[in-house]
Scaffold this motif. Structure first.
Motif, PDB file in Angstrom:
ATOM      1  N   ARG A 111       0.810  -1.220   0.000  1.00 34.68           N
ATOM      2  CA  ARG A 111       0.000   0.000   0.000  1.00 34.68           C
ATOM      3  C   ARG A 111       0.844   1.271   0.000  1.00 34.68           C
ATOM      4  NH1 ARG A 111      -4.080   0.391   4.676  1.00 34.68           N
ATOM      5  NH2 ARG A 111      -4.507   2.322   3.522  1.00 34.68           N
ATOM      6  N   LEU A 112       2.121   1.148   0.319  1.00 28.92           N
ATOM      7  CA  LEU A 112       2.958   2.339   0.462  1.00 28.92           C
ATOM      8  C   LEU A 112       3.097   3.166  -0.820  1.00 28.92           C
ATOM      9  CD1 LEU A 112       5.777   1.240   2.916  1.00 28.92           C
ATOM     10  CD2 LEU A 112       3.726   2.595   3.370  1.00 28.92           C
ATOM     11  N   PRO A 113       3.043   2.572  -2.026  1.00 28.93           N
ATOM     12  CA  PRO A 113       3.062   3.437  -3.209  1.00 28.93           C
ATOM     13  C   PRO A 113       1.921   4.445  -3.242  1.00 28.93           C
ATOM     14  CG  PRO A 113       3.602   1.198  -3.845  1.00 28.93           C
ATOM     15  CD  PRO A 113       3.183   1.141  -2.402  1.00 28.93           C
ATOM     16  N   ASP A 114       0.756   4.048  -2.717  1.00 29.40           N
ATOM     17  CA  ASP A 114      -0.369   4.990  -2.648  1.00 29.40           C
ATOM     18  C   ASP A 114      -0.045   6.130  -1.688  1.00 29.40           C
ATOM     19  OD1 ASP A 114      -3.355   5.686  -3.015  1.00 29.40           O
ATOM     20  OD2 ASP A 114      -3.168   5.490  -0.836  1.00 29.40           O
ATOM     21  N   LEU A 115       0.553   5.796  -0.543  1.00 32.46           N
ATOM     22  CA  LEU A 115       0.951   6.835   0.405  1.00 32.46           C
ATOM     23  C   LEU A 115       1.986   7.761  -0.215  1.00 32.46           C
ATOM     24  CD1 LEU A 115       0.906   8.018   3.298  1.00 32.46           C
ATOM     25  CD2 LEU A 115       2.702   6.375   3.880  1.00 32.46           C
ATOM     26  N   ARG A 116       2.953   7.213  -0.939  1.00 29.32           N
ATOM     27  CA  ARG A 116       3.991   8.034  -1.561  1.00 29.32           C
ATOM     28  C   ARG A 116       3.393   8.971  -2.611  1.00 29.32           C
ATOM     29  NH1 ARG A 116       9.341   7.183  -2.045  1.00 29.32           N
ATOM     30  NH2 ARG A 116       9.097   6.655   0.163  1.00 29.32           N
ATOM     31  N   ALA A 117       2.395   8.463  -3.354  1.00 29.31           N
ATOM     32  CA  ALA A 117       1.751   9.307  -4.358  1.00 29.31           C
ATOM     33  C   ALA A 117       1.004  10.466  -3.716  1.00 29.31           C
ATOM     34  CB  ALA A 117       0.789   8.463  -5.206  1.00 29.31           C
ATOM     35  N   ARG A 118       0.405  10.219  -2.568  1.00 26.93           N
ATOM     36  CA  ARG A 118      -0.350  11.268  -1.881  1.00 26.93           C
ATOM     37  C   ARG A 118       0.569  12.256  -1.170  1.00 26.93           C
ATOM     38  NH1 ARG A 118      -5.866   9.503  -0.791  1.00 26.93           N
ATOM     39  NH2 ARG A 118      -6.180   7.441  -1.724  1.00 26.93           N
ATOM     40  N   HIS A 119       1.636  11.718  -0.572  1.00 24.04           N
ATOM     41  CA  HIS A 119       2.531  12.568   0.227  1.00 24.04           C
ATOM     42  C   HIS A 119       3.980  12.238  -0.154  1.00 24.04           C
ATOM     43  CE1 HIS A 119      -1.000  13.601   2.561  1.00 24.04           C
ATOM     44  NE2 HIS A 119      -1.207  12.331   2.808  1.00 24.04           N
ATOM     45  N   PRO A 120       4.456  12.751  -1.270  1.00 26.34           N
ATOM     46  CA  PRO A 120       5.785  12.373  -1.764  1.00 26.34           C
ATOM     47  C   PRO A 120       6.930  12.766  -0.849  1.00 26.34           C
ATOM     48  CG  PRO A 120       4.850  14.167  -3.075  1.00 26.34           C
ATOM     49  CD  PRO A 120       3.758  13.665  -2.201  1.00 26.34           C
ATOM     50  N   HIS A 121       6.700  13.703   0.059  1.00 22.64           N
ATOM     51  CA  HIS A 121       7.785  14.128   0.960  1.00 22.64           C
ATOM     52  C   HIS A 121       7.817  13.320   2.252  1.00 22.64           C
ATOM     53  CE1 HIS A 121       8.872  17.617  -1.486  1.00 22.64           C
ATOM     54  NE2 HIS A 121       7.579  17.820  -1.648  1.00 22.64           N
ATOM     55  N   LEU A 122       6.871  12.386   2.409  1.00 14.88           N
ATOM     56  CA  LEU A 122       6.834  11.566   3.615  1.00 14.88           C
ATOM     57  C   LEU A 122       7.605  10.267   3.390  1.00 14.88           C
ATOM     58  CD1 LEU A 122       5.812  10.950   6.471  1.00 14.88           C
ATOM     59  CD2 LEU A 122       3.703  10.050   5.432  1.00 14.88           C
ATOM     60  N   HIS A 123       8.610  10.026   4.219  1.00 12.71           N
ATOM     61  CA  HIS A 123       9.415   8.807   4.139  1.00 12.71           C
ATOM     62  C   HIS A 123       9.311   8.058   5.465  1.00 12.71           C
ATOM     63  CE1 HIS A 123      11.564   9.580   0.294  1.00 12.71           C
ATOM     64  NE2 HIS A 123      11.144  10.802   0.564  1.00 12.71           N
ATOM     65  N   ILE A 124       9.318   6.732   5.380  1.00 17.11           N
ATOM     66  CA  ILE A 124       9.096   5.902   6.561  1.00 17.11           C
ATOM     67  C   ILE A 124      10.294   5.007   6.820  1.00 17.11           C
ATOM     68  CG2 ILE A 124       7.614   4.151   7.622  1.00 17.11           C
ATOM     69  CD1 ILE A 124       5.329   5.214   5.986  1.00 17.11           C
ATOM     70  N   ASP A 125      10.832   5.073   8.016  1.00 21.42           N
ATOM     71  CA  ASP A 125      11.837   4.126   8.491  1.00 21.42           C
ATOM     72  C   ASP A 125      11.086   2.999   9.201  1.00 21.42           C
ATOM     73  OD1 ASP A 125      13.860   5.765   7.575  1.00 21.42           O
ATOM     74  OD2 ASP A 125      14.106   6.776   9.504  1.00 21.42           O
ATOM     75  N   ILE A 126      11.150   1.781   8.666  1.00 18.92           N
ATOM     76  CA  ILE A 126      10.401   0.657   9.222  1.00 18.92           C
ATOM     77  C   ILE A 126      11.296  -0.147  10.159  1.00 18.92           C
ATOM     78  CG2 ILE A 126       9.285  -1.531   8.654  1.00 18.92           C
ATOM     79  CD1 ILE A 126       8.140  -0.233   6.196  1.00 18.92           C
ATOM     80  N   ASP A 127      10.789  -0.376  11.360  1.00 17.70           N
ATOM     81  CA  ASP A 127      11.510  -1.103  12.405  1.00 17.70           C
ATOM     82  C   ASP A 127      10.662  -2.304  12.810  1.00 17.70           C
ATOM     83  OD1 ASP A 127      12.501  -2.010  14.892  1.00 17.70           O
ATOM     84  OD2 ASP A 127      13.291  -0.036  15.394  1.00 17.70           O
ATOM     85  N   THR A 128      11.141  -3.524  12.582  1.00 17.03           N
ATOM     86  CA  THR A 128      10.380  -4.715  12.918  1.00 17.03           C
ATOM     87  C   THR A 128      10.873  -5.359  14.219  1.00 17.03           C
ATOM     88  OG1 THR A 128      11.810  -6.099  11.530  1.00 17.03           O
ATOM     89  CG2 THR A 128       9.811  -5.207  10.511  1.00 17.03           C
ATOM     90  N   GLY A 129      11.633  -4.627  14.986  1.00 15.84           N
ATOM     91  CA  GLY A 129      12.103  -5.138  16.272  1.00 15.84           C
ATOM     92  C   GLY A 129      10.965  -5.274  17.268  1.00 15.84           C
ATOM     93  N   GLY A 130      11.221  -5.994  18.356  1.00 11.61           N
ATOM     94  CA  GLY A 130      10.195  -6.227  19.358  1.00 11.61           C
ATOM     95  C   GLY A 130      10.020  -5.077  20.326  1.00 11.61           C
ATOM     96  N   HIS A 131       9.040  -5.220  21.214  1.00 10.68           N
ATOM     97  CA  HIS A 131       8.775  -4.266  22.293  1.00 10.68           C
ATOM     98  C   HIS A 131       8.535  -2.850  21.771  1.00 10.68           C
ATOM     99  CE1 HIS A 131      10.079  -7.538  24.883  1.00 10.68           C
ATOM    100  NE2 HIS A 131      11.228  -7.572  24.239  1.00 10.68           N
ATOM    101  N   ALA A 132       7.717  -2.738  20.737  1.00  7.51           N
ATOM    102  CA  ALA A 132       7.495  -1.438  20.105  1.00  7.51           C
ATOM    103  C   ALA A 132       6.842  -0.443  21.056  1.00  7.51           C
ATOM    104  CB  ALA A 132       6.644  -1.608  18.851  1.00  7.51           C
ATOM    105  N   LEU A 133       5.910  -0.900  21.879  1.00  7.52           N
ATOM    106  CA  LEU A 133       5.206   0.027  22.773  1.00  7.52           C
ATOM    107  C   LEU A 133       6.172   0.703  23.742  1.00  7.52           C
ATOM    108  CD1 LEU A 133       1.877  -1.829  23.654  1.00  7.52           C
ATOM    109  CD2 LEU A 133       2.238   0.036  22.045  1.00  7.52           C
ATOM    110  N   THR A 134       7.117  -0.043  24.254  1.00  2.00           N
ATOM    111  CA  THR A 134       8.053   0.541  25.215  1.00  2.00           C
ATOM    112  C   THR A 134       9.056   1.468  24.544  1.00  2.00           C
ATOM    113  OG1 THR A 134       9.564  -1.350  25.042  1.00  2.00           O
ATOM    114  CG2 THR A 134       7.836  -1.457  26.714  1.00  2.00           C
ATOM    115  N   ARG A 135       9.162   1.382  23.217  1.00  2.16           N
ATOM    116  CA  ARG A 135      10.123   2.215  22.503  1.00  2.16           C
ATOM    117  C   ARG A 135       9.496   3.454  21.852  1.00  2.16           C
ATOM    118  NH1 ARG A 135      12.940  -0.197  18.244  1.00  2.16           N
ATOM    119  NH2 ARG A 135      11.436  -1.881  17.955  1.00  2.16           N
ATOM    120  N   LEU A 136       8.214   3.710  22.158  1.00  2.00           N
ATOM    121  CA  LEU A 136       7.577   4.889  21.588  1.00  2.00           C
ATOM    122  C   LEU A 136       8.213   6.180  22.096  1.00  2.00           C
ATOM    123  CD1 LEU A 136       3.810   3.889  21.585  1.00  2.00           C
ATOM    124  CD2 LEU A 136       5.294   4.259  19.606  1.00  2.00           C
TER     125      LEU A 136
END
Length: 288
Positions: A111-136
């Motif tokens: 789905r990210l190509p749709d997001l890029r088309a809508r907001h071309p200046h928005l870039h996402i760093d994806i982190d698949t590590g654990g304990h995401a809630l504690t790292r907010l």
């Protein structure tokens, strides 16, 4: 031209809706709480109905408020983006997102190509590590997690229906749910209750399978099911994003899951434009 509410009232409504607090929204907009409340009330007068359920220390959107936010928040962000483009102030925005690997591969990446088309200046760093809630508060701006509920003071938005279904190879010769007595059941270690909940909803609470195999990877569960090694009891989300012609929903029976996918962030983070744009795109769906 159709009469519109004051832009200041629209901005106040959106900020309070996103932050859930008049005080937090007032601080974000550099206003006093009474001044912000007056702008929200002006918006409600213009609409002709309440938009929030007032609580002691919180402002919760009612159904009309949810509908209005879904319609106008993206438009307000598009207006800001257009002004930035014209004034030459647009720059790369970066979001640090924690996300489970299976959700990322099955629901997000395509789905990210749709997001890029809508907001071309928005870039996402994806982190698949654990304990995401504690790292907010330590490196992540937002996260997509699997949880039973999201505790305050975090902001949480449930994603999808989150129904438990039986997923297996389309060539399995099963005439009905009772045939599972001859099958191996595939379950995630963190969601071992899925089969129990499903068989109760299916009206066969006492049925026991031949065996139960446990996994710590949803991706491997789907691949094992596709290879005919057993029947996986997972969320409908997982099949919808699988794009694997070998996999099908085996039975019509479904059950409510005790766990759901959630978009989560700290409430103040919603005032940051990268978080806000991603949130509104994600919960609004592809057509938003």
């Amino acid at each position: 031209m159709r009469r519109l509410p004051p832009l200041t009232a629209v901005e106040a409504f959106v900020q309070v809706a996103r932050l859930g607090s008049v005080k937090a929204a007032a601080e974000e907009l550099a206003l006093s709480s009474p001044a912000l409340s007056r702008r929200v009330q002006a918006m409600e007068r213009f609409i002709g109905r309440p938009l929030f359920a007032r609580r002691h220390q919180a402002m919760l959107l009612n159904a009309d408020g949810e509908l209005l936010l879904a319609r106008i928040a993206p438009a307000l962000d598009s207006l800001g983006e257009a002004i930035e483009q014209v004034t030459g102030e647009a720059e790369i925005m970066r979001l640090k997102l924690g996300v489970l690997p299976l959700y990322a591969s099955r629901q997000l990446i395509h789905r990210l190509p749709d997001l890029r088309a809508r907001h071309p200046h928005l870039h996402i760093d994806i982190d698949t590590g654990g304990h995401a809630l504690t790292r907010l508060s330590d490196g992540l701006d937002a996260a997509i997690v699997l949880a039973r509920e999201i505790e305050p003071p975090l902001y949480g938005r449930r994603l999808g229906r989150n129904r438990i279904i039986a997923i297996g190879n389309r060539d399995l010769a099963l005439s009905g749910p009772r045939d599972l007595a001859n099958m191996t059941i595939l379950l995630h270690r963190d969601m071992q209750e899925n089969f129990m909940l499903w068989r109760q909803a299916a009206g066969i609470p006492g049925l026991e399978p031949r065996a139960i195999d446990l996994f710590d990877s949803g991706q491997l569960m789907l691949e094992s099911a596709a290879e005919g090694l057993g029947v996986a009891f997972m969320l409908d989300f997982h099949l919808e994003g699988a794009s694997d012609p070998r996999l099908v929903k085996l039975f019509a029976e479904e059950a409510d899951s005790e766990s759901s996918y959630w978009f989560v962030c700290r409430r103040p983070a919603l005032s940051r434009r990268p978080v806000r744009l991603f949130h509104d795109w994600l919960v609004g769906g592809p057509e938003a």
